[in-house]
Design an enzyme around this catalytic site. Structure first.
Site, PDB file in Angstrom:
ATOM      1  NE  ARG A 191      -2.685  -1.128   3.439  1.00 34.75           N
ATOM      2  CZ  ARG A 191      -2.567  -2.358   3.937  1.00 34.75           C
ATOM      3  NH1 ARG A 191      -2.889  -3.406   3.187  1.00 34.75           N
ATOM      4  NH2 ARG A 191      -2.148  -2.562   5.162  1.00 34.75           N
TER       5      ARG A 191
ATOM      6  CE1 TYR B 112      -2.852   3.966   0.460  1.00 36.19           C
ATOM      7  CE2 TYR B 112      -1.320   3.788   2.291  1.00 36.19           C
ATOM      8  CZ  TYR B 112      -2.541   3.505   1.731  1.00 36.19           C
ATOM      9  OH  TYR B 112      -3.451   2.752   2.428  1.00 36.19           O
TER      10      TYR B 112
ATOM     11  CE1 TYR C 102     -13.203   6.032   3.497  1.00 35.79           C
ATOM     12  CE2 TYR C 102     -11.866   5.879   1.510  1.00 35.79           C
ATOM     13  CZ  TYR C 102     -12.134   5.482   2.809  1.00 35.79           C
ATOM     14  OH  TYR C 102     -11.321   4.557   3.414  1.00 35.79           O
TER      15      TYR C 102
ATOM     16  CB  VAL D 163      -9.606  10.823   9.081  1.00 39.89           C
ATOM     17  CG1 VAL D 163      -9.810   9.652  10.043  1.00 39.89           C
ATOM     18  CG2 VAL D 163      -9.821  12.142   9.812  1.00 39.89           C
TER      19      VAL D 163
ATOM     20  CD  GLN E   2      -6.824   1.190   8.241  1.00 37.35           C
ATOM     21  OE1 GLN E   2      -5.700   1.052   8.702  1.00 37.35           O
ATOM     22  NE2 GLN E   2      -7.059   1.874   7.125  1.00 37.35           N
TER      23      GLN E   2
END
Length: 273
Positions: free
Chosen positions: A70, A74, A96, A101, A170
């Site tokens: 990831r 990013y 979103y 955050v 998560q």
């Protein structure tokens, strides 16, 4: 690059959690006035809705891939965004919830843009945390509220206060050290339960929560016992809320100290009069 010769700029805005309901007028204005819009959204329907607001919306979702780190994803997002800023475009990143955050790319994009001399800022949005307080009827000021990314709670030595709310983010990929998976199995969640069991009884009732992303949806609010968390269905979008397991403990020493200060102030007021 000399920013004086390039009008490039960046703003990252939040679309909120529920389609259409949470978009503020300022965020809408930034979207409509941008030359290029990058979309990091959680739902394909929401992305289609955004496409109707601007002629050049570029999805960031294709950068994700199972088995791909990831962090690499990013960094590629940041580079895609900055490429357009450096080309002199007014760029709007739409994410979103709240763009700051649990969102590395918006923060990093703004940091890099500013370091290169471009105007860049963030506009807040309604986050999953905001929805959580409303849907679950929680006032974080009543008992206090702790927030942890679930894996971070395992990787580091953190203090938990069981007299406050504990919000774990998560949990669906808790324990993943590869940054390349989108979920982890029951054995990983069992490690989380074992850590929490140091401060909470196994029969303590917890809540699995997910805010609605479409107006026709209802928030997911499912209550289970702590011991049953490993077998529960918990995905990346889900949050686990652990309510207080005991009452607040009075600090008699500090209260006595404050009472002494009150008496001293009252005496001083009398002397003045």
């Amino acid at each position: 690059m000399d920013a004086a010769r390039s009008p490039g700029s960046l703003v990252c805005v939040g679309l909120g959690m529920t389609l259409g309901s949470h978009l503020g007028p300022l965020a809408r204005s930034h979207i409509e006035q941008a030359d290029v819009v990058f979309a990091g959204l959680s739902d394909g329907i929401v992305e289609l809705w955004l496409n109707k607001m601007h002629a050049d919306v570029r999805s960031l979702q294709p950068y994700y891939r199972e088995g791909k780190s990831r962090m690499q994803t990013y960094r590629e997002m940041v580079e895609a965004i900055l490429t357009e800023v450096r080309a002199g475009k007014r760029v709007c990143g739409v994410f979103y919830g709240h763009p700051g955050v649990f969102a590395w790319a918006p923060h990093k994009s703004i940091e890099v843009a500013r370091s290169e001399g471009y105007p860049a800022h963030m506009e807040p949005g309604i986050s999953a945390e905001d929805c959580l307080y409303a849907d679950l009827g929680i006032d974080p000021g009543r008992y206090g509220c702790q927030h942890f990314e679930a894996s971070q709670l395992l990787f580091y030595r953190r203090r938990i206060d069981p007299t406050a709310y504990l919000v774990l983010w998560q949990v669906g990929l808790v324990g993943d050290q590869s940054l390349a998976r989108f979920s982890t199995g029951p054995a990983y969640k069992q490690v989380l339960v074992d850590v929490l069991a140091r401060d909470y009884p196994l029969d303590h009732e917890i809540t699995i929560y997910r805010s609605a992303t479409l107006p026709i949806q209802q928030a997911r609010i499912e209550r289970v016992k702590l011991r049953d968390l490993p077998q529960a269905k918990v995905e990346m979008e889900d949050t686990v809320v652990v309510p207080p397991a005991g009452p607040l403990q009075p600090n008699t020493e500090i209260r006595a100290r404050l009472a002494e200060l009150d008496r001293a102030e009252a005496t001083a007021q009398v002397d003045i009069l």
